[in-house]
Motif scaffolding. Structure first.
Motif, PDB file in Angstrom:
ATOM      1  N   TYR A   1      -3.692   1.627  -6.060  1.00 55.53           N
ATOM      2  CA  TYR A   1      -3.426   1.535  -4.616  1.00 55.53           C
ATOM      3  C   TYR A   1      -3.672   0.079  -4.273  1.00 55.53           C
ATOM      4  CZ  TYR A   1      -3.513   2.384   0.381  1.00 55.53           C
ATOM      5  OH  TYR A   1      -3.237   2.355   1.726  1.00 55.53           O
TER       6      TYR A   1
ATOM      7  N   PHE B   1      -8.358   1.360  -6.511  1.00 52.65           N
ATOM      8  CA  PHE B   1      -7.802   0.064  -6.092  1.00 52.65           C
ATOM      9  C   PHE B   1      -6.906  -0.581  -7.151  1.00 52.65           C
ATOM     10  CE2 PHE B   1     -11.622  -0.408  -3.121  1.00 52.65           C
ATOM     11  CZ  PHE B   1     -10.865  -0.131  -1.998  1.00 52.65           C
TER      12      PHE B   1
ATOM     13  N   GLU C   1       0.827  -1.205   0.000  1.00 53.80           N
ATOM     14  CA  GLU C   1       0.000   0.000   0.000  1.00 53.80           C
ATOM     15  C   GLU C   1       0.861   1.255   0.000  1.00 53.80           C
ATOM     16  OE1 GLU C   1      -3.200   0.053   2.887  1.00 53.80           O
ATOM     17  OE2 GLU C   1      -3.076  -2.128   3.007  1.00 53.80           O
TER      18      GLU C   1
ATOM     19  N   LEU D   1      -4.165  -3.105  -2.395  1.00 51.44           N
ATOM     20  CA  LEU D   1      -4.467  -3.854  -1.172  1.00 51.44           C
ATOM     21  C   LEU D   1      -4.015  -5.300  -1.362  1.00 51.44           C
ATOM     22  CD1 LEU D   1      -8.090  -2.769  -0.128  1.00 51.44           C
ATOM     23  CD2 LEU D   1      -5.919  -1.922   0.747  1.00 51.44           C
ATOM     24  N   VAL D   2      -3.680  -5.938  -0.269  1.00 50.31           N
ATOM     25  CA  VAL D   2      -3.318  -7.354  -0.315  1.00 50.31           C
ATOM     26  C   VAL D   2      -4.555  -8.158  -0.743  1.00 50.31           C
ATOM     27  CG1 VAL D   2      -2.627  -9.340   1.095  1.00 50.31           C
ATOM     28  CG2 VAL D   2      -1.549  -7.100   1.465  1.00 50.31           C
ATOM     29  N   THR D   3      -4.364  -9.110  -1.640  1.00 53.23           N
ATOM     30  CA  THR D   3      -5.469  -9.992  -2.055  1.00 53.23           C
ATOM     31  C   THR D   3      -5.242 -11.396  -1.495  1.00 53.23           C
ATOM     32  OG1 THR D   3      -4.354 -10.551  -4.121  1.00 53.23           O
ATOM     33  CG2 THR D   3      -5.874  -8.681  -4.176  1.00 53.23           C
TER      34      THR D   3
END
Lengths: 157, 805
Positions: free
Chosen positions: B720, B717, B703, B722-724
């Protein structure tokens, strides 16, 4: 102020006719025209999966789909999964495994998981992780979601 | 429910430590939960805000005439339409609608309420704003330079030049002669002596970046006034009672005429602790339209106009003796406040606790300067400055250990505190499982052996290097006495069927508080979880609570719920004793019955007893109230004092694989040991920790809100990251049950803890793998690649020892 179009489709097993703006997304149609709010807006750009629905058996980001493109198709939303016993088991697994926190991603996650189980009935944890890669969750860290889907997968026979 | 017929005696059972399903989970999993985004009130209008298109500019003119003329538009507001608007925010430096100057791209210039969102958006496009650009400050170090442009020059105000300011007028009107928003100075011990005693001293500057909450449910509010002028707000706030009072001040209203209802909240993480302009503006629109007005952000707007985690530039000096005794820490931080002051500026409250008291620190000298810039402004975010502080401290702990050739775990154990110790800042560790956290996480991950082996294998062929890193954290675990009260109230009632309604001030934001509070009540009253209905979201009904923050809800609201339940139990047992002619101390509640405490023999079904009490000559209902105020104290002017009733500890060991060809860092495993006092709901606490670990992983690796000369470059998204799900590490979580004497059933708070030391441990793991230490976050492939190839720029903080004029 904009062009309207009449469309017809099957929604959760029920035939439906609605009039929509041509620029409207399937997500906005479901939420604002049909009034089913289980499908969530998370980003509007197909990145978060909160708006996942099934269209003709495929999982789709309803925010990226035009409402007019639903014409003639078969739509299933989180509300429609109530009729599906396998999805019932899945929802119970989400509850039992603690896969729900704030719950905002949950409907999209459950719809995606239902599609995953339908297409990969023997999915292992790695397959499940890949299968929900397009669904973001900020609360759970995904582990319990994967556990829940895995248990529904194997436990659901 | 006729347990007595089947089993004559009811055996003791407990709900504590069990895996209890979240009460709100079935509704949420079925898509039936109605969040604020899903609510539609009859007659509701839709609102949108016009934000600045310039980073820093004087507003020359605003023309809303075309927008007002658009069919379907009900109200268009600018600052000129609300001459009585009051400054909001922690420093009262922020007018919701900006009339003369914009200081960041998120600044609100005008707002529209219309029949639909589409019309409101179309109306925004018709508003003409003329700007005159002003010089931009985007580097916080520039904000302190002599002659730097001022972000809040004096005097200025909503109505321009002719101000008749009262003494101590808010910054929004009076301005500031410099760009310094806030300063914090803390010290304990003899720094000079401690430094003289040190055999090793390190000084490094660390750079912590912008990240943001990314709640899956975007920000929103619905405001409406009734015919008598009372305001009803549907709000996602985490602090309804504080906000009720604050809104009253901003709106010149009697607080009793403001009611806040919180629909289920799509994620908080600290983002909903402050009042933001959009909320005040929506109320202005509702007041002008005399209709309910709903405002919901787009995701892009959420990225641009909701708060960030506090970015920090931080220089740490730490020292130790050859024998491994820590001697001192000296810290200077520069906080980029952004254009306005929110809670981010006050993260030093937490940071200094970590610098002063994570491990035994004989001397500590801490200074923060928060400066105004034209960047987005920072709010509170899970961990509240502790991620930033821990990132620096725990890297230095490894560096010091290496310099004196001591094992990093042994070095930490030598300096870790025990129960009963009081720190230089006055924090009293009544329960303390710190050393057990360290040893448990280290043993379960095989830290020491792997740490040694990885160093040996650094030079092996192949691009992928393995690393393991350790870090610990200290955080408040029993509330934090920041406001005049840190309490929570409970009202509890039992009906004729022995069902309980638990009315609590504590809000549910997804963390599971209503489940854990139900559990604590059922434990006292011997009832199943299903017997409890929780009411927790309406300021007109629920008793006061300071809010969901500081990892406090389980501890504070839990003790409050227990207090009310114990009073109910006492009433019930007294009534049962009287009716059945026995001593109330010989009775207990279990399985829905009043039982004999020694044998478990049922005396009377609780529901029957409730009816007997109700429909008797005395006609009594069992209803109780309790207000719990923790035995913590306010800090003195020097920030000293035992601010929390309990403190939580954790150690996390992070394992990584670093691809030295690409700079990609894969987090393979996190082994965590958390001193949580006691596990109440095992399912819930696991979920909190796993979610926190992955949030910490995002902070460390993926991030990064890119703010470039005041412009947020990646408000989505896609960019930016985010962890998936496929990226999450294997997680091995242990709970250290130190049984806190004040905690509810021994428990301490845990909400923020799991995010705090992941980045620090990851930094140590990358060093263990590669021999390269990286002082700036995040560890993106590009940043790591550059560092591995000697091309990383080491962060610098020139503004050492800033003095105010």
């Amino acid at each position: 102020m904009s062009l309207k179009h009449d469309i017809g489709f099957t929604l959760n097993g029920v035939k439906k006719r609605v009039t929509v703006d041509v620029g409207m997304t399937a997500l906005d149609m479901l939420r604002d025209v049909v009034g089913l709010t289980g499908t969530k807006y998370g980003c509007g750009e197909g990145e978060c999966g909160a708006c996942t629905i099934q269209v003709d058996g495929l999982s789709m980001n309803s925010c990226l789909m035009f409402a007019v493109d639903c014409d003639g198709r078969d739509l299933v939303t989180i509300e429609g999964l109530a009729a599906d016993p396998r999805a019932d088991a899945l929802r119970e697994a989400f509850v039992e495994h603690g896969a729900v926190q704030c719950g905002f991603c949950t409907p999209g996650m459950v719809v995606q998981a239902a599609h995953l189980l339908a297409t990969h009935p023997d999915a292992d944890a790695e397959t499940i992780k890949r299968g929900i890669e397009g669904n973001l969750c900020r609360c759970t860290g995904y582990k319990k979601i994967v556990d829940a889907i895995e248990s529904a997968c194997c436990g659901g026979k | 429910m006729n347990v007595a017929e089947k089993t004559h005696f009811i055996e003791a059972d407990t709900l504590i430590g069990k895996r209890i399903q979240k009460k709100d989970a079935p509704e949420k999993a079925a898509g039936k939960t109605r969040y604020i985004q899903d609510m539609v009130l009859p007659g509701q209008l839709h609102a949108k805000i016009l934000r600045s298109s310039r980073v820093h500019a004087r507003i020359v003119s605003i023309d809303t005439s075309a927008a007002k003329a658009l069919p379907g538009v009900h109200v268009v507001l600018t600052a000129a339409d609300v001459p009585d608007q009051q400054p909001i925010g922690v420093a009262r430096d922020h007018l919701p609608l900006k009339g003369e100057r914009v200081r960041s791209l998120r600044d609100e210039i005008a707002a529209v309420a219309a029949d639909s969102e589409e019309i409101a958006e179309a109306a925004l496009k018709l508003i003409r704003v003329e700007y005159e650009d002003l010089p931009i400050i985007s580097d916080p170090q520039d904000a302190l330079k002599p002659g730097a442009p001022l972000i809040h020059p004096e005097p200025h105000g909503a109505d321009g030049k002719h101000l008749h300011l009262k003494p101590n007028a808010p910054i929004a009107f009076a301005g500031k002669p410099d760009n310094i928003a806030m300063q914090f100075d803390y010290t304990h011990g003899d720094l000079a002596q401690a430094e003289a005693e040190s055999d090793v001293v390190f000084e490094d500057t660390f750079k912590l970046h912008y990240v943001t909450h990314c709640c899956m449910g975007v920000s929103g509010i619905i405001a409406e006034f009734d015919a008598s002028g009372n305001l009803l707000m549907y709000s996602n706030t985490q602090v309804p009672f504080l906000h009720k009072r604050e809104f009253a001040e901003y709106l010149h209203m009697d607080p009793s005429r403001i009611r806040i209802i919180q629909p289920p909240i799509g994620g908080g993480f600290g983002s909903k602790l402050d009042i933001y302009p959009f909320e005040v503006i929506c109320i202005f629109l509702a007041r002008a339209a005399q209709r309910p007005v709903k405002m919901v952000f787009s995701r892009e707007e959420e990225f641009l106009a909701s708060p960030t985690r506090q970015p920090v530039l931080l220089t740490l000096r730490s020292g130790c003796k050859k024998d491994g005794t820590l001697t001192f820490r000296q810290v200077h931080t520069l906080h980029d406040n952004g254009a306005y002051t929110s809670w981010g500026a006050t993260t030093p409250f937490v940071m200094m606790q970590t610098f002063s008291s994570l491990y035994r620190v004989p001397a500590c000298d801490y200074h923060t300067t928060a400066v105004y810039t034209n960047n987005p402004y920072a709010g509170s975010f899970r961990g509240y400055g502790n991620l930033q502080a821990t990132f620096a401290i725990e890297q230095h702990m490894d560096m010091l250990a290496e310099a004196i050739q001591m094992d990093p775990l042994e070095f930490r154990l030598k300096n870790a505190q025990d129960a009963g110790e009081v720190t230089g800042q006055g924090m009293k560790f009544k329960s303390c499982g710190f050393k057990e956290c360290l040893t448990t996480a280290a043993e379960r991950s095989d830290y020491q052996a792997k740490h040694r082996d990885n160093i040996v294998h650094r030079g092996d062929a192949g691009p992928v290097k393995r690393g393991i890193g350790i870090a610990s954290m200290l955080h408040v675990g029993g509330g934090a006495k920041i406001y005049p009260s840190d309490g929570c109230g409970t009202i509890l009632k039992l009906d004729d069927f022995a069902n309980v309604t638990l009315i609590t001030g504590a809000s549910e934001i997804g963390q599971g508080s209503e489940t854990v509070l139900s559990q604590l009540v059922c434990e006292e009253l011997g009832l199943p979880i299903s017997a409890v209905t929780v009411v927790n979201n309406d300021t007109a009904i629920t008793p006061w609570d300071v809010g969901v923050h500081a990892s406090r809800t389980t501890f504070i609201a839990g003790n409050s719920a227990i207090g009310a339940a114990k009073k109910a139990k006492a009433k019930i047992l007294a009534a049962a004793a009287k009716k059945h002619g026995c001593d109330e101390t010989a009775l207990d509640l279990r399985g829905g019955f009043v039982i004999k405490a020694d044998t478990g023999e049922p005396v009377v079904e609780l529901a029957r007893l409730m009816r007997n009490l109700h429909f008797s000559d005395k006609a009594e209902l069992v209803m109780t109230t309790f207000y719990y105020e923790p035995p913590s104290v306010h800090q003195d002017k020097g920030f000293k004092g035992d601010v929390s009733a309990a403190y939580a500890w954790a150690t996390q060991v992070v394992e990584v694989e670093v691809d030295t060809d690409t700079g990609i860092v894969k987090m393979t495993k996190v082994t965590g040991a958390h001193d949580v006092g006691r596990v109440l709901n095992r399912l819930g606490i696991e979920g909190q920790i796993e979610g926190g670990v992955v949030m910490g992983q995002g902070y460390a690796l993926t991030e990064n809100l890119i703010v470039d000369n005041g412009v947020t470059r990646n408000p989505n998204f896609r960019d930016y990251k985010l962890v998936t799900a496929p990226e999450i590490p294997e997680m091995d979580i242990s709970f250290i049950e130190s049984m806190d004497g004040e905690g509810p059933q021994g428990a301490k708070g845990v909400g923020e803890a799991p995010s705090i030391c992941i980045a620090a441990a990851a930094a140590n793991a990358i060093y263990n793998a590669t021999g390269v230490r990286i002082f700036a976050l995040p560890f993106t492939p590009e940043a790591v690649y550059r560092a591995l190839h000697g091309k990383a720029e080491k962060p610098q903080l020139q503004a050492w020892k800033v003095t105010t004029t």
